[in-house]
Motif scaffolding. Structure first.
Motif, PDB file in Angstrom:
ATOM      1  N   GLU A 186       5.980  14.339  -9.190  1.00 56.80           N
ATOM      2  CA  GLU A 186       6.539  15.839  -8.804  1.00 56.80           C
ATOM      3  C   GLU A 186       5.665  16.722  -8.209  1.00 56.80           C
ATOM      4  OE1 GLU A 186       9.152  17.386  -9.595  1.00 56.80           O
ATOM      5  OE2 GLU A 186      11.091  17.180 -11.261  1.00 56.80           O
ATOM      6  N   ALA A 187       4.419  16.577  -8.862  1.00 54.27           N
ATOM      7  CA  ALA A 187       3.401  17.493  -8.448  1.00 54.27           C
ATOM      8  C   ALA A 187       3.108  16.360  -6.663  1.00 54.27           C
ATOM      9  CB  ALA A 187       1.449  16.403  -9.064  1.00 54.27           C
ATOM     10  N   ILE A 188       3.235  15.327  -6.224  1.00 53.63           N
ATOM     11  CA  ILE A 188       3.333  15.280  -4.622  1.00 53.63           C
ATOM     12  C   ILE A 188       4.232  15.728  -4.321  1.00 53.63           C
ATOM     13  CG2 ILE A 188       4.105  13.348  -2.997  1.00 53.63           C
ATOM     14  CD1 ILE A 188       2.736  11.238  -5.159  1.00 53.63           C
ATOM     15  N   ALA A 189       5.565  16.083  -4.463  1.00 48.67           N
ATOM     16  CA  ALA A 189       6.997  16.413  -4.066  1.00 48.67           C
ATOM     17  C   ALA A 189       6.319  18.475  -3.633  1.00 48.67           C
ATOM     18  CB  ALA A 189       8.033  16.422  -5.021  1.00 48.67           C
ATOM     19  N   GLU A 190       6.088  19.073  -4.661  1.00 51.35           N
ATOM     20  CA  GLU A 190       5.194  20.395  -4.192  1.00 51.35           C
ATOM     21  C   GLU A 190       4.111  20.069  -3.449  1.00 51.35           C
ATOM     22  OE1 GLU A 190       3.348  23.949  -7.832  1.00 51.35           O
ATOM     23  OE2 GLU A 190       3.999  22.189  -8.256  1.00 51.35           O
ATOM     24  N   GLY A 194      11.302   3.031  -3.412  1.00 55.43           N
ATOM     25  CA  GLY A 194      11.926   4.454  -3.858  1.00 55.43           C
ATOM     26  C   GLY A 194      11.075   5.415  -5.074  1.00 55.43           C
ATOM     27  N   MET A 195      10.111   4.666  -5.410  1.00 55.33           N
ATOM     28  CA  MET A 195       9.642   5.906  -6.538  1.00 55.33           C
ATOM     29  C   MET A 195       9.229   7.228  -5.363  1.00 55.33           C
ATOM     30  SD  MET A 195       8.320   4.014  -9.510  1.00 55.33           S
ATOM     31  CE  MET A 195       7.941   2.400  -8.559  1.00 55.33           C
ATOM     32  N   LEU A 196       9.226   7.046  -4.380  1.00 54.09           N
ATOM     33  CA  LEU A 196       8.215   7.919  -3.509  1.00 54.09           C
ATOM     34  C   LEU A 196       9.802   8.349  -2.084  1.00 54.09           C
ATOM     35  CD1 LEU A 196       4.772   6.372  -2.527  1.00 54.09           C
ATOM     36  CD2 LEU A 196       5.355   8.664  -4.021  1.00 54.09           C
ATOM     37  N   PRO A 240       9.785  16.309   3.767  1.00 52.64           N
ATOM     38  CA  PRO A 240      10.805  14.725   2.754  1.00 52.64           C
ATOM     39  C   PRO A 240       9.450  14.330   2.074  1.00 52.64           C
ATOM     40  CG  PRO A 240      11.886  15.531   5.114  1.00 52.64           C
ATOM     41  CD  PRO A 240      10.804  16.435   4.855  1.00 52.64           C
ATOM     42  N   MET A 241       9.831  13.670   1.724  1.00 52.38           N
ATOM     43  CA  MET A 241       9.359  12.979   0.650  1.00 52.38           C
ATOM     44  C   MET A 241       9.191  11.473   0.829  1.00 52.38           C
ATOM     45  SD  MET A 241       7.131  12.863  -2.675  1.00 52.38           S
ATOM     46  CE  MET A 241       7.648  11.905  -4.330  1.00 52.38           C
ATOM     47  N   ASN A 242      10.099  10.956   1.543  1.00 54.63           N
ATOM     48  CA  ASN A 242       9.966   9.738   2.633  1.00 54.63           C
ATOM     49  C   ASN A 242       8.686  10.147   3.691  1.00 54.63           C
ATOM     50  OD1 ASN A 242      12.462   9.281   1.276  1.00 54.63           O
ATOM     51  ND2 ASN A 242      13.056   8.236   2.801  1.00 54.63           N
ATOM     52  N   GLU A 243       9.061  11.254   4.109  1.00 51.13           N
ATOM     53  CA  GLU A 243       7.701  11.316   5.094  1.00 51.13           C
ATOM     54  C   GLU A 243       6.202  11.503   5.094  1.00 51.13           C
ATOM     55  OE1 GLU A 243       8.002  14.824   8.861  1.00 51.13           O
ATOM     56  OE2 GLU A 243       9.992  14.246   8.304  1.00 51.13           O
ATOM     57  N   LEU A 244       6.391  12.716   4.247  1.00 56.16           N
ATOM     58  CA  LEU A 244       4.711  13.174   3.258  1.00 56.16           C
ATOM     59  C   LEU A 244       4.155  10.931   3.084  1.00 56.16           C
ATOM     60  CD1 LEU A 244       2.969  14.020   2.538  1.00 56.16           C
ATOM     61  CD2 LEU A 244       3.803  14.399  -0.170  1.00 56.16           C
ATOM     62  N   ALA A 245       5.280   9.952   2.578  1.00 54.69           N
ATOM     63  CA  ALA A 245       4.366   9.301   1.743  1.00 54.69           C
ATOM     64  C   ALA A 245       4.630   7.648   2.968  1.00 54.69           C
ATOM     65  CB  ALA A 245       5.261   8.091   1.636  1.00 54.69           C
ATOM     66  N   LEU A 246       5.342   8.274   4.550  1.00 56.02           N
ATOM     67  CA  LEU A 246       4.489   6.997   5.150  1.00 56.02           C
ATOM     68  C   LEU A 246       2.869   7.136   6.262  1.00 56.02           C
ATOM     69  CD1 LEU A 246       8.580   7.173   7.048  1.00 56.02           C
ATOM     70  CD2 LEU A 246       7.307   4.784   5.625  1.00 56.02           C
ATOM     71  N   LYS A 247       3.730   8.855   6.526  1.00 56.90           N
ATOM     72  CA  LYS A 247       2.170   9.635   6.744  1.00 56.90           C
ATOM     73  C   LYS A 247       1.419   9.493   5.689  1.00 56.90           C
ATOM     74  CE  LYS A 247       4.030  13.380   9.192  1.00 56.90           C
ATOM     75  NZ  LYS A 247       3.604  15.258  10.071  1.00 56.90           N
ATOM     76  N   TYR A 248       0.936   9.468   4.778  1.00 59.97           N
ATOM     77  CA  TYR A 248      -0.371   8.837   4.244  1.00 59.97           C
ATOM     78  C   TYR A 248      -0.823   7.661   4.170  1.00 59.97           C
ATOM     79  CZ  TYR A 248      -3.479   8.406  -0.299  1.00 59.97           C
ATOM     80  OH  TYR A 248      -4.293   7.688  -0.808  1.00 59.97           O
ATOM     81  N   VAL A 249       0.291   6.350   3.781  1.00 61.82           N
ATOM     82  CA  VAL A 249      -0.237   4.996   4.942  1.00 61.82           C
ATOM     83  C   VAL A 249      -0.855   5.053   5.760  1.00 61.82           C
ATOM     84  CG1 VAL A 249       0.683   2.855   5.035  1.00 61.82           C
ATOM     85  CG2 VAL A 249       1.706   4.438   2.843  1.00 61.82           C
ATOM     86  N   LEU A 250       0.160   5.579   7.049  1.00 64.91           N
ATOM     87  CA  LEU A 250      -0.202   5.158   8.308  1.00 64.91           C
ATOM     88  C   LEU A 250      -1.496   6.726   8.628  1.00 64.91           C
ATOM     89  CD1 LEU A 250       2.996   6.173   9.985  1.00 64.91           C
ATOM     90  CD2 LEU A 250       1.171   4.079  10.151  1.00 64.91           C
ATOM     91  N   GLN A 251      -1.995   7.196   7.287  1.00 60.23           N
ATOM     92  CA  GLN A 251      -3.232   8.088   8.087  1.00 60.23           C
ATOM     93  C   GLN A 251      -4.519   7.138   8.280  1.00 60.23           C
ATOM     94  OE1 GLN A 251      -2.337  11.654   7.839  1.00 60.23           O
ATOM     95  NE2 GLN A 251      -4.268  12.887   7.455  1.00 60.23           N
ATOM     96  N   TYR A 268       0.871  -1.512   0.002  1.00 64.24           N
ATOM     97  CA  TYR A 268       0.039   0.064  -0.190  1.00 64.24           C
ATOM     98  C   TYR A 268       0.398   1.458  -0.312  1.00 64.24           C
ATOM     99  CZ  TYR A 268      -3.197   3.064   1.916  1.00 64.24           C
ATOM    100  OH  TYR A 268      -4.474   3.997   2.279  1.00 64.24           O
ATOM    101  N   ASN A 269       0.775   2.226  -1.123  1.00 64.31           N
ATOM    102  CA  ASN A 269       1.735   3.648  -0.996  1.00 64.31           C
ATOM    103  C   ASN A 269       0.745   4.509  -2.227  1.00 64.31           C
ATOM    104  OD1 ASN A 269       2.425   2.963  -3.800  1.00 64.31           O
ATOM    105  ND2 ASN A 269       3.434   1.095  -2.805  1.00 64.31           N
ATOM    106  N   LEU A 270       0.958   5.768  -2.372  1.00 58.58           N
ATOM    107  CA  LEU A 270       0.358   6.437  -2.741  1.00 58.58           C
ATOM    108  C   LEU A 270      -0.010   6.278  -4.169  1.00 58.58           C
ATOM    109  CD1 LEU A 270       1.643  10.146  -1.734  1.00 58.58           C
ATOM    110  CD2 LEU A 270      -1.107   9.624  -1.993  1.00 58.58           C
ATOM    111  N   LEU A 271       0.704   5.330  -5.056  1.00 60.43           N
ATOM    112  CA  LEU A 271       1.250   4.996  -5.868  1.00 60.43           C
ATOM    113  C   LEU A 271      -0.045   2.977  -5.999  1.00 60.43           C
ATOM    114  CD1 LEU A 271       4.678   6.073  -7.267  1.00 60.43           C
ATOM    115  CD2 LEU A 271       2.689   7.619  -8.090  1.00 60.43           C
TER     116      LEU A 271
END
Length: 306
Positions: free
Chosen positions: A234-238, A203-205, A244-255, A172-175
């Motif tokens: 790129e849109a996610i990074a913006e 690693g794509m996120l 940090p991208m890693n933090e955003l990706a982890l937080k999305y999943v934990l939400q 499970y991830n944003l992609l």
């Protein structure tokens, strides 16, 4: 690090889990990685009997034997393997599951496994027999709780209805938002934990998303082609606005309330430090959470649905 209850069990695992598949065969290096993870507040280690044909379990067992009481240990079974010939076949039979658990206990130098998972599975398996094996192992005190590692919705649904699983490991991830369609809702409503793997999508996120998408995704990923992956990342990074991208990706999943822990692999202590550096104490703002969904595809499982 926050700890969450695993299903209905009395087991509490850290929000981040160290996936041990990439530890390698150098015991000293593996010890460095595990010691770093434990020092960062991780209490949950995930392995499987098939990893390096049992050697991964042996290395972990040697490293943690003097601090076993501080660790929640997960391993998996179902791949009937030969250490000598380095091959295996799928075997979820009762006899083999019980045998595999006992062999894992020896390699791990422990008298109990905290969480024991079936390492795959299809509807063609003797599922009732597998469940019977797990229940007997639990009654005998050899395992504390059990679950499955699967991304097949029909298999997950069957185990939810026929067993007392406490967790399901899935990607499970944003992609890869396929679990959002129904699986995560099912798990949440049945008080079963989602144990997430692949949160950074190879690693794509991660911080190095451009490099990883360029190198690893020439053929795309799920229903994204390579160009779409780059544009989406790129849109996610913006949207991250400096997070940090890693933090955003982890937080999305934990939400998602069904998610209990996120498993990440590491082959160096630096990778452990990078993943545990994320500040997971606060949720993503709701507006950002919604925007991330708007900028990614709501993909669905196309197979193993019925």
């Amino acid at each position: 690090m926050k700890r969450n209850q695993l299903g209905k069990s009395d087991i509490y695992v850290s929000e981040l889990t160290l996936g041990c598949m990439s530890l390698g065969q150098d015991k000293n290096k593996a010890k460095e990685i595990i010691d770093t993870a434990l020092a960062q507040g991780i209490n949950h280690l995930d392995t499987a009997d098939l990893y390096d044909f049992g050697l991964n379990e042996e290395i972990i067992g040697e490293i943690i034997k003097d601090r076993r009481q501080d660790i929640i240990l997960t391993t998996k079974a179902g791949n009937h393997f030969s250490k000598e010939t380095k091959d295996w076949f799928w075997d979820p039979s009762k006899g083999y599951i019980v045998q595999a658990a006992k062999e894992s206990l020896k390699r791990l130098q422990t008298d109990y496994i905290d969480f024991f998972m079936l390492h795959g599975g299809t509807l063609d398996d003797p599922i009732e027999e597998t469940i019977e094996a797990m229940e007997e192992l639990k009654q005998d005190g050899l395992i504390r709780a059990y679950g499955i590692s699967s991304i097949r919705p029909n298999v997950i649904d069957t185990f939810i209805n026929k067993s007392s699983i406490d967790g399901v490991m899935l990607q499970y991830n944003l992609l890869d938002r396929r679990p959002e369609e129904n699986v995560l809702k099912q798990l949440e409503s049945n008080q079963i934990s989602a144990i997430v793997r692949g949160p950074l999508a190879k690693g794509m996120l991660s911080t190095y998303y451009k490099e990883n998408i360029t190198k690893k995704a020439a053929k795309g990923f799920l229903d994204y082609n390579q160009t779409e992956l780059l544009e989406t990342a790129e849109a996610i990074a913006e949207l991250a606005g400096g997070m940090p991208m890693n933090e955003l990706a982890l937080k999305y999943v934990l939400q998602h309330p069904a998610v209990t822990t996120i498993t990440f692999g590491a082959s160096t202590k630096e990778q452990v430090m990078e993943n545990t550096a994320a500040d997971l104490t606060a949720d993503l703002p709701e507006d950002l959470y919604v925007k991330l969904k708007e900028h990614t595809k709501r993909n669905i499982y196309e197979q193993h649905r019925v």
